[in-house]
Motif scaffolding. Structure first.
Motif, PDB file in Angstrom:
ATOM      1  N   SER A 472       0.786  -1.096   0.066  1.00 26.79           N
ATOM      2  CA  SER A 472       0.026   0.147   0.002  1.00 26.79           C
ATOM      3  C   SER A 472       0.837   1.383  -0.068  1.00 26.79           C
ATOM      4  O   SER A 472       0.358   2.295  -0.622  1.00 26.79           O
ATOM      5  CB  SER A 472      -0.944  -0.054   1.247  1.00 26.79           C
ATOM      6  N   ASP A 473       1.903   1.135   0.721  1.00 27.96           N
ATOM      7  CA  ASP A 473       2.816   2.638   0.591  1.00 27.96           C
ATOM      8  C   ASP A 473       3.461   2.609  -0.665  1.00 27.96           C
ATOM      9  O   ASP A 473       3.354   3.926  -1.306  1.00 27.96           O
ATOM     10  CB  ASP A 473       3.957   2.309   1.564  1.00 27.96           C
ATOM     11  N   ALA A 474       3.952   1.849  -1.485  1.00 32.07           N
ATOM     12  CA  ALA A 474       4.280   1.821  -2.685  1.00 32.07           C
ATOM     13  C   ALA A 474       3.432   2.455  -3.685  1.00 32.07           C
ATOM     14  O   ALA A 474       3.470   3.053  -4.443  1.00 32.07           O
ATOM     15  CB  ALA A 474       4.914   0.633  -3.089  1.00 32.07           C
ATOM     16  N   LEU A 475       2.221   1.731  -3.542  1.00 35.52           N
ATOM     17  CA  LEU A 475       1.110   1.942  -4.624  1.00 35.52           C
ATOM     18  C   LEU A 475       0.495   3.527  -4.078  1.00 35.52           C
ATOM     19  O   LEU A 475       0.371   4.215  -5.167  1.00 35.52           O
ATOM     20  CB  LEU A 475       0.080   1.178  -3.968  1.00 35.52           C
ATOM     21  N   GLU A 476       0.307   3.756  -2.922  1.00 30.28           N
ATOM     22  CA  GLU A 476      -0.174   5.323  -2.749  1.00 30.28           C
ATOM     23  C   GLU A 476       1.054   6.349  -3.136  1.00 30.28           C
ATOM     24  O   GLU A 476       0.478   7.255  -3.721  1.00 30.28           O
ATOM     25  CB  GLU A 476      -0.553   5.261  -1.408  1.00 30.28           C
ATOM     26  N   SER A 477       1.955   6.183  -2.804  1.00 26.82           N
ATOM     27  CA  SER A 477       3.158   7.097  -3.165  1.00 26.82           C
ATOM     28  C   SER A 477       3.447   7.401  -4.534  1.00 26.82           C
ATOM     29  O   SER A 477       3.422   8.424  -5.078  1.00 26.82           O
ATOM     30  CB  SER A 477       4.549   6.663  -2.353  1.00 26.82           C
ATOM     31  N   LEU A 478       3.426   5.920  -5.136  1.00 27.48           N
ATOM     32  CA  LEU A 478       3.607   6.343  -6.770  1.00 27.48           C
ATOM     33  C   LEU A 478       2.427   6.945  -7.428  1.00 27.48           C
ATOM     34  O   LEU A 478       2.652   7.823  -8.414  1.00 27.48           O
ATOM     35  CB  LEU A 478       3.788   4.977  -7.341  1.00 27.48           C
ATOM     36  N   ALA A 479       1.097   6.516  -7.003  1.00 25.76           N
ATOM     37  CA  ALA A 479       0.133   7.082  -7.567  1.00 25.76           C
ATOM     38  C   ALA A 479      -0.164   8.544  -7.168  1.00 25.76           C
ATOM     39  O   ALA A 479      -0.367   9.548  -8.116  1.00 25.76           O
ATOM     40  CB  ALA A 479      -1.115   6.554  -6.903  1.00 25.76           C
ATOM     41  N   THR A 480       0.388   9.184  -6.052  1.00 18.38           N
ATOM     42  CA  THR A 480       0.494  10.603  -5.711  1.00 18.38           C
ATOM     43  C   THR A 480       1.362  11.374  -6.541  1.00 18.38           C
ATOM     44  O   THR A 480       1.316  12.251  -7.125  1.00 18.38           O
ATOM     45  CB  THR A 480       0.582  10.548  -4.219  1.00 18.38           C
TER      46      THR A 480
END
Length: 598
Positions: A472-480
């Protein structure tokens, strides 16, 4: 015995290779070695001359060794001729008894131990010689008996004494031979045990090396997964204005240390790849000045942190080499990084690049701790590290310079090191063969300008991007990050959601993590490619696995690109810029049409 007085030995075997072996083992003693390839041929040769010993193979066609031995000893002339049986199969006690009944004195097993065979034959030859001497003496005594009848009893007594002595000698020789046989058998068992142990150790080393490579790949994957969201977070912070100097310093510190950790992970994998010969070079004409500039850029944060004075003296003339720019930058950067690590704060580092006799010479000097003379021959060996002074932290894994040497050797170059000793600084000399390709350089600059113009023309295109990652950290940070760059982003936390989102939103680009639950990235890519709407989507694999086999597998699954975590945002930006603008327009048209129908 031959007319020249030599002792003759009869070698009987139906296999020429074994006869050659017997002759090789028994040569050099002055014996006359006579070969026969069958029992009948052996009997024929026995009828023609006298032999001290018969070396007889047990297993022969037509007439086996036992039958041949029986026929030999049934003849009065040969009843005392000693026979040594040679056998390549297990001999039972019954076989031993059969052999001794037909006249065998001993057995020799295949493969033949030369020392044992020589010892046994030598004993029997010695016995034959003694018996021959005894026969001669008996004939002499007989003649003397005829001439001196009065001395007949004394000569008979002497003969009896001599026979007893020879018997004792024979018994002694037999005991020595038995002891030698026992020692040789023990030595043979020890040797076989050592060979088996060495084989086991070699197999264990091969397995350990394979496990090491697997461990390094797994370690890199496990390290890269948490590095990805950290790098994304740093890049997000960089996009936001910060007024507090301490926050700015903290952000830059995290970014520097993150880059250092990423390089360590890459170096570990490079060691494994180079050792196994699985590293590929993308060769092209490289301008040395550009190569040095990129290398300096990679170590600039460390040089600034330690307050070093770096001086560059690069020839203004064009110097080009043919090689992989990324790997050559890595090699020069590792040498500069080594100089920075082992030079005290505020020290001086200089780099001089010149062309001489068809070679580019890059000299890197520092005022650091130097290299002890006993370590200079090993400085480029794997895991070699200098002895650290008290209070000085240990730096690195001892693989950077080893990589430098391997990479330069792959480019036809060399690297050497020199130091006058502790505290006297060091000098590293890199040499690479020069190429002459001014027109190629000009074309490269023109291509770069054209590509730059093209990138500028598409830089503002807004992309539709699907990001799928179970972290989730990788997903949210890259999406942002992508949203801040102006793109429309759709997120999915597993493979099944990624496939559903791709079908619903028809993105231009799908960034898929490989190790997702429910459906992994490979399966999602295959299913997308199986759909008519999925053939126009650019699929990019995001993974901590970066070996050549991993890239090949992602290509087979339908991915267009393979990016290794932590994701380099510049590489992703370049990839998005290279997508034709028509793709975005076509996808938007499809979406609009779909909305109208709905």
């Amino acid at each position: 015995m031959d007319n020249d007085g030599k002792v003759s030995i009869l070698l009987v075997d139906d296999q020429p290779s074994r006869l050659l072996t017997y002759e090789s083992v028994l040569s050099g003693f002055g014996w006359n070695l006579v070969s026969a390839r069958s029992g009948l041929e052996a009997l024929d040769k026995l009828m023609r001359q006298e032999f001290a010993v018969v070396l007889l193979d047990v297993s022969m066609p037509d007439m086996d060794g036992f039958e041949a031995a029986r026929l030999i000893h049934e003849h009065p002339r040969f009843e005392k001729t000693p026979i040594i049986f040679v056998t390549g199969v297990h001999v039972s006690e019954l076989d031993h008894l059969t052999g001794y009944k037909v006249g065998a004195v001993d057995y020799v097993s295949i493969p033949v131990v030369p020392e044992i065979l020589r010892s046994k034959v030598a004993v029997l030859v010695e016995l034959y010689s003694k018996r021959r001497e005894l026969r001669e003496l008996n004939r002499t005594l007989a003649i003397a008996n005829q001439q001196l009848g009065a001395a007949n009893e004394q000569l008979a007594a002497a003969n009896t004494t001599l026979q007893a002595e020879k018997t004792r000698e024979l018994e002694t020789l037999n005991r020595v031979l038995q002891r030698a046989n026992t020692e040789l058998e023990q030595a043979n068992r020890t040797l076989q045990s050592e060979v088996a142990e060495r084989t086991r150790v070699e197999q264990a080393l091969v397995a350990a090396d394979r496990h090491k490579d697997e461990f390094l790949a797994m370690l890199a994957h496990e390290l890269r997964n948490p590095l990805a969201p950290i790098l994304n977070a740093v890049q997000l912070i960089r996009k936001k204005p910060l007024a507090d100097p301490q926050l700015l310093w903290s952000r830059d510190l995290i970014e520097r240390q993150l880059g250092h950790l990423t390089r360590l992970v890459d170096d570990l994998l490079d060691v494994s790849r180079i050792t196994r010969g699985k590293i590929n070079l993308s060769r092209e004409s490289v301008e040395v000045a550009d190569l040095i500039a990129r290398a300096v850029e990679t170590v600039q944060p460390l040089i600034v942190e330690r307050g070093h004075q770096l001086s560059l003296d690069v020839s203004p003339d064009s110097m080009q080499v043919f090689g992989d720019p990324l790997r050559l930058t890595q090699a020069v950067g590792n040498v500069l990084s080594n100089a920075a690590k082992y030079t005290e704060n505020g020290g001086a580092i200089s780099l001089v690049a010149r062309q001489a006799d068809g070679w580019v010479e890059i000299r890197v000097r520092d005022t650091g701790i130097g290299i002890p003379s006993d370590l200079q021959p090993m400085i480029f060996d794997m895991f070699t590290q200098l002895n650290h002074q008290p209070g000085r932290p240990q730096s690195g894994l001892g693989i950077g310079l080893a990589l430098v040497r391997k990479l330069l050797e792959m480019h036809g170059g060399t690297v050497t090191a020199f130091s006058e000793g502790n505290g006297r600084g060091s000098e590293f000399l890199i040499t690479l063969p020069v190429i002459s390709n001014e027109s190629g350089a000009a074309n490269g600059r023109a291509t770069s300008r054209a590509l730059g113009s093209e990138m500028e023309s598409v830089a503002q295109i807004r992309r539709r991007i699907l990001v799928a990652d179970d972290n989730s950290d990788a997903l949210e940070s890259l999406a942002t990050l992508l949203e801040l760059s102006g793109h429309e982003v759709f997120s999915a936390a597993n493979g099944a959601l990624a496939l559903e989102s791709a079908e619903r939103h028809l993105p231009e680009v799908a960034l898929l993590d490989i190790g997702m639950p429910k459906l992994d990235g490979y399966e999602v890519a295959r299913r997308i490619r199986a759909q008519p709407w999925g053939r126009r989507i650019t699929l990019v694999a995001l993974t901590g696995w970066g070996q050549e086999s991993d890239r090949r597998r992602s290509g087979e699954a339908g991915f267009d690109s393979h990016l290794v975590k932590p994701l380099d945002l510049d590489k992703l930006t370049a990839l998005l810029q290279h997508l034709p603008a028509s793709i975005a327009r076509a996808q938007d048209a499809d979406t609009t049409a779909g909305s109208s129908v709905a």
